[in-house]
Design a protein around this motif. Sequence first.
Motif, PDB file in Angstrom:
ATOM      1  N   VAL A 130      42.357  45.152  32.113  1.00 21.02           N
ATOM      2  CA  VAL A 130      42.878  46.319  31.510  1.00 21.02           C
ATOM      3  C   VAL A 130      44.142  46.949  32.212  1.00 21.02           C
ATOM      4  N   ASP A 131      44.734  47.706  31.581  1.00 13.67           N
ATOM      5  CA  ASP A 131      45.937  48.258  32.356  1.00 13.67           C
ATOM      6  C   ASP A 131      45.586  49.285  33.425  1.00 13.67           C
ATOM      7  N   ASN A 132      46.046  49.596  34.242  1.00 13.04           N
ATOM      8  CA  ASN A 132      45.869  50.383  35.449  1.00 13.04           C
ATOM      9  C   ASN A 132      46.962  51.317  35.269  1.00 13.04           C
ATOM     10  N   PRO A 133      46.780  52.828  35.349  1.00  9.97           N
ATOM     11  CA  PRO A 133      47.684  53.821  35.206  1.00  9.97           C
ATOM     12  C   PRO A 133      48.809  53.837  36.181  1.00  9.97           C
ATOM     13  N   MET A 134      48.922  53.131  37.025  1.00 11.57           N
ATOM     14  CA  MET A 134      49.974  52.699  37.863  1.00 11.57           C
ATOM     15  C   MET A 134      51.105  51.605  37.247  1.00 11.57           C
ATOM     16  N   GLY A 135      50.726  51.137  36.128  1.00 10.16           N
ATOM     17  CA  GLY A 135      51.415  50.042  35.480  1.00 10.16           C
ATOM     18  C   GLY A 135      51.196  48.567  36.203  1.00 10.16           C
ATOM     19  N   LEU A 136      49.755  48.647  36.784  1.00 14.45           N
ATOM     20  CA  LEU A 136      49.197  47.244  37.058  1.00 14.45           C
ATOM     21  C   LEU A 136      48.170  46.817  36.278  1.00 14.45           C
ATOM     22  N   LEU A 137      47.508  45.663  36.393  1.00 14.45           N
ATOM     23  CA  LEU A 137      46.321  45.050  35.746  1.00 14.45           C
ATOM     24  C   LEU A 137      45.371  45.374  36.641  1.00 14.45           C
ATOM     25  N   GLU A 138      44.299  45.511  35.961  1.00 15.24           N
ATOM     26  CA  GLU A 138      42.994  45.544  36.840  1.00 15.24           C
ATOM     27  C   GLU A 138      41.876  44.648  36.197  1.00 15.24           C
ATOM     28  N   ILE A 139      41.576  43.337  37.014  1.00 17.74           N
ATOM     29  CA  ILE A 139      40.671  42.628  36.510  1.00 17.74           C
ATOM     30  C   ILE A 139      39.389  42.695  37.003  1.00 17.74           C
ATOM     31  N   THR A 140      38.193  42.872  36.210  1.00 15.52           N
ATOM     32  CA  THR A 140      36.952  42.991  36.736  1.00 15.52           C
ATOM     33  C   THR A 140      36.221  41.770  36.677  1.00 15.52           C
ATOM     34  N   LEU A 141      35.921  41.342  37.995  1.00 12.39           N
ATOM     35  CA  LEU A 141      35.056  40.175  37.966  1.00 12.39           C
ATOM     36  C   LEU A 141      33.551  40.225  37.598  1.00 12.39           C
ATOM     37  N   PRO A 142      33.087  38.965  37.339  1.00 15.68           N
ATOM     38  CA  PRO A 142      31.594  38.933  37.146  1.00 15.68           C
ATOM     39  C   PRO A 142      31.094  39.410  38.685  1.00 15.68           C
ATOM     40  N   GLY A 143      30.040  40.316  38.561  1.00 15.46           N
ATOM     41  CA  GLY A 143      29.334  40.890  39.643  1.00 15.46           C
ATOM     42  C   GLY A 143      29.966  42.385  39.814  1.00 15.46           C
ATOM     43  N   GLY A 144      31.094  42.709  39.007  1.00 15.98           N
ATOM     44  CA  GLY A 144      31.615  44.037  39.262  1.00 15.98           C
ATOM     45  C   GLY A 144      32.867  44.148  40.150  1.00 15.98           C
ATOM     46  N   ALA A 145      33.263  43.207  41.104  1.00 19.49           N
ATOM     47  CA  ALA A 145      34.179  43.540  41.970  1.00 19.49           C
ATOM     48  C   ALA A 145      35.500  43.449  41.095  1.00 19.49           C
ATOM     49  N   MET A 146      36.586  44.138  41.506  1.00 18.94           N
ATOM     50  CA  MET A 146      37.833  44.718  40.940  1.00 18.94           C
ATOM     51  C   MET A 146      38.852  43.899  41.820  1.00 18.94           C
ATOM     52  N   VAL A 147      39.912  43.421  40.924  1.00 13.02           N
ATOM     53  CA  VAL A 147      41.247  42.907  41.514  1.00 13.02           C
ATOM     54  C   VAL A 147      42.317  43.584  40.866  1.00 13.02           C
ATOM     55  N   ILE A 148      43.246  43.820  41.666  1.00 12.84           N
ATOM     56  CA  ILE A 148      44.413  44.451  41.022  1.00 12.84           C
ATOM     57  C   ILE A 148      45.413  43.188  40.930  1.00 12.84           C
ATOM     58  N   VAL A 149      46.403  43.149  39.924  1.00 18.91           N
ATOM     59  CA  VAL A 149      47.467  42.337  39.725  1.00 18.91           C
ATOM     60  C   VAL A 149      48.859  43.103  39.426  1.00 18.91           C
ATOM     61  N   TYR A 150      49.577  42.923  40.520  1.00 21.10           N
ATOM     62  CA  TYR A 150      50.871  43.548  40.457  1.00 21.10           C
ATOM     63  C   TYR A 150      51.923  42.890  40.610  1.00 21.10           C
ATOM     64  N   PRO A 151      53.067  43.302  39.585  1.00 23.86           N
ATOM     65  CA  PRO A 151      54.425  42.621  39.484  1.00 23.86           C
ATOM     66  C   PRO A 151      55.411  42.245  40.738  1.00 23.86           C
ATOM     67  N   LYS A 152      55.825  41.146  40.842  1.00 25.74           N
ATOM     68  CA  LYS A 152      56.649  41.065  41.884  1.00 25.74           C
ATOM     69  C   LYS A 152      57.667  40.032  41.588  1.00 25.74           C
ATOM     70  N   GLU A 153      58.848  40.589  41.294  1.00 25.10           N
ATOM     71  CA  GLU A 153      60.076  39.661  40.935  1.00 25.10           C
ATOM     72  C   GLU A 153      60.142  38.289  41.712  1.00 25.10           C
ATOM     73  N   ASP A 154      60.323  38.385  43.053  1.00 25.81           N
ATOM     74  CA  ASP A 154      60.467  37.304  43.782  1.00 25.81           C
ATOM     75  C   ASP A 154      59.214  36.874  44.092  1.00 25.81           C
TER      76      ASP A 154
END
Length: 128
Positions: free
Chosen positions: A36-60
């Motif tokens: 899902v989209d995070n309000p800060m413009g990031l992605l949130e991935i919910t893993l099986p079991g409920g843990a969450m990981v954020i994915v953020y853009p980094k050009e380099d």
Amino acid sequence: MTTSELTYLRGFSGFAVPDLEEARGFYRDVLGLDVVDNPMGLLEITLPGGAMVIVYPKEDHEPAVFTILNLAVADIELSVDALVERGVEMLRYDGFEQDERGIVRGGGMPTGGWFADPAGNVIAVMEA
């Protein structure tokens, strides 16, 4: 002298990619995870079991030289076959005896294998 209490509300991990849209498609459509989209413009991935990981853009972005995410599965052969059918290529490493599917068995290692996301981040899939 008083001590203050340290209380965490939750914990999560995160990693970078150069292209959020490409990451969204891979983690949602190829791996089948809840993204899902995070309000800060990031992605949130919910893993099986409920843990969450954020994915953020980094050009380099430069991929990590280690595994950033571990996914446990009930049947490693079926899971690797399903990943390969979805276009994932299993990685091969020197120093690990891997079968024709790229699966490591024994040698003090969990039964499993590795693959990379489109940004080159390494993900492990291992039999639980």
